[in-house]
Design an enzyme around this catalytic site. Structure first.
Site, PDB file in Angstrom:
ATOM      1  N   ARG A  48       0.824  -1.121  -0.405  1.00 53.27           N
ATOM      2  CA  ARG A  48      -0.106  -0.166  -0.039  1.00 53.27           C
ATOM      3  C   ARG A  48       0.889   1.358  -0.023  1.00 53.27           C
ATOM      4  O   ARG A  48       0.409   2.219  -0.420  1.00 53.27           O
ATOM      5  CB  ARG A  48      -0.889  -0.151   1.103  1.00 53.27           C
ATOM      6  CG  ARG A  48      -2.208  -0.848   0.981  1.00 53.27           C
ATOM      7  CD  ARG A  48      -3.228  -0.980   2.015  1.00 53.27           C
ATOM      8  NE  ARG A  48      -2.682  -1.927   3.112  1.00 53.27           N
ATOM      9  CZ  ARG A  48      -3.275  -2.022   4.219  1.00 53.27           C
ATOM     10  NH1 ARG A  48      -4.134  -1.577   4.751  1.00 53.27           N
ATOM     11  NH2 ARG A  48      -2.774  -2.968   5.312  1.00 53.27           N
ATOM     12  N   GLY A  99       2.662 -15.413   7.674  1.00 57.66           N
ATOM     13  CA  GLY A  99       2.182 -14.822   8.691  1.00 57.66           C
ATOM     14  C   GLY A  99       3.124 -14.551   9.771  1.00 57.66           C
ATOM     15  O   GLY A  99       4.375 -14.777   9.892  1.00 57.66           O
TER      16      GLY A  99
END
Length: 473
Positions: free
Chosen positions: A17, A82
């Site tokens: 992002r 993760g």
């Protein structure tokens, strides 16, 4: 400190992002990268080892760490599976880790050393197997909630998307940063399963497993909620930078520095400003800049890796890797490039550009000049419009201007050339040969005035009329 400590910083992600060619944690913020701020906060913990989990752009990450934290070791997470998987990768790379393991994130630049120190002390004195760095917020939307039983003991963490209505009402949130007993963490990481939509191993699940095993889990509330803030895009990063700006400026002002307008003043964490300095609006102090006592900087000035002595004045100037000594004057609208040195009481004035040059004590380059690769002696004066022609298209050459030399306006000094002590250069000269001490150098065409030229060539113009009227008078 008696208990062993290991710091693990998770920094493997790309940070999509951010829309940057850089990994997110290498984005700059007020003197350090995001990761650099976190490592600086963790360094006072005096950990036995600091592990940084890397993945995306691993070589860039290693190069950066070699510069800012050569003591840090890296563990590479080839696939980002993760947070739990990332910590397991780090623990596998540190098989000797014991005592306390603290897990941090590389995108939390507001985390302060004093918060981390208090967090670690609280964990190590509590007997907890795990301690969560938490915070109480007014709006916990999108954040993981701390779950407790009826007696207040921590039972786990629930993510916002998975929370029930009652759980959504909880305003104590998980920062994602933890302190663990190393042995318990290692054992529990081996029990994690990636049986979720993302197929990832979540570090938050470790807390639930520890609770099921009857282990004690506690929390430590961050003294300032901003300590826990992370950032995912440039808008969030700008918000965090504004908070950091406020922190830095407050500390600077409390150290005895005047900031006329803190909101328009940007000071890197690496900058040092001595007491009784006045900083006017629109100033940026970056890198390894140092400002001496009683100096005045600004308005509208940028100093990068520049040292300024005591009682100096820098006004509307841009200075990069320059040295400005005591009582100097710079600006307005001056540009000091790398290698520029202004000795005591020297002046670089309006629309002056200096590069790789020494201006000795009391010498002046007052206005409208370019001086490159030049040594200017004490008390010399370089007149308006002077240009040092230091580049021949292939090589740079040096110019020497001696003590108390006077260079007339609109002169060109064609390097390499030496203007000896106590000499003069006539205005409008182009000097290509050395000038000896006490000489006047004149290098310009002889002036010729053509009588009657206007009446012959510009007859009937307003200039002609003015000339005729002047002749009558």
């Amino acid at each position: 400190m008696s208990e062993a400590r290991t710091v693990i910083v998770l920094a493997a992600g790309k940070g999509t992002r951010m829309k940057s060619s850089l990994p997110k944690v290498l984005m700059p913020m007020l003197g350090r990268t995001l990761l650099g701020h976190v490592l600086e906060a963790a360094h006072p913990l005096q950990a036995d080892q600091t592990m940084v989990v890397i993945g995306h752009e691993a070589e860039k990450m290693k190069q950066h760490l070699a510069q800012v934290a050569p003591y840090a070791q890296t563990a590479t997470q080839e696939q980002q599976l993760g947070t739990g998987h990332a910590v397991r990768v780090a623990m596998d790379s540190a098989p000797e880790a014991s005592g306390t393991v603290v897990v941090l994130y590389g995108d939390t630049p507001l985390l302060r050393a004093e918060t981390l120190s208090a967090f670690m002390s609280a964990h190590e004195s509590s007997g907890n197997t795990a301690t969560v760095l938490s915070a109480v917020v007014d709006d916990p939307t999108g954040l993981g909630r701390i779950l407790r039983d009826s007696e207040g003991a921590v039972t786990g963490i629930v993510e916002h998307r998975d929370a029930s209505a009652d759980e959504l009402a909880i305003n104590e949130i998980n920062s994602g940063m933890y302190a663990f007993d190393a042995a318990s963490l290692r054992q529990t990481l081996g029990m994690l399963k990636g049986n979720n939509d993302q197929g990832e191993e979540y570090l938050t699940d470790v807390l639930g497993l520890l609770h099921q095993a009857g282990k004690r889990i506690g929390t430590f509330h961050a003294p300032e909620v901003e300590d826990t803030y992370g950032c995912n895009d440039r808008a969030q990063m700008a918000d965090l930078q504004a908070i950091m700006q406020g922190r830095i400026n407050t500390e600077v002002m409390r150290s005895g520095v005047t900031l006329d307008d803190p909101s328009s003043t940007w000071i890197d964490v690496t900058v040092r400003v001595e007491p009784d300095v006045t900083i006017r609006p629109g100033v940026q102090l970056r890198g390894d800049t140092v400002i001496g006592a009683h100096s005045e900087i600004g308005p509208d000035s940028t100093l990068i890796d520049t040292s300024v002595g005591a009682e100096a004045s820098v006004t509307r100037a841009h200075c990069v890797s320059a040295r400005i000594d005591d009582e100097c004057q710079v600006g307005p609208f001056a540009y000091l490039r790398p290698g520029t040195v202004l000795a005591q009481r020297a002046k670089a004035g309006t629309y002056v550009e200096l590069k790789n040059s020494l201006v000795e004590a009391g010498a002046k380059v007052p206005h409208l000049s370019y001086v490159g690769d030049t040594d200017i002696g004490p008390d010399a004066n370089v007149g308006a419009g002077t240009i040092v022609a230091n580049y021949d298209g292939v090589d740079k050459h040096r110019t020497k201007i001696g003590e108390a030399v006077f260079v007339g306006s609109n002169s060109v000094l064609i390097a390499p050339v030496s203007i000896a002590d106590g000499s003069y250069v006539a205005a409008g000269s182009a000097i290509a040969s050395d000038v000896e001490a006490g000489e006047l150098a004149v290098a310009r065409g002889r002036q010729h005035n053509a009588s009657g030229w206007v009446s012959k060539r510009r007859s009937g113009t307003k200039t002609d009329r003015a000339a005729r009227n002047a002749a009558k008078d």
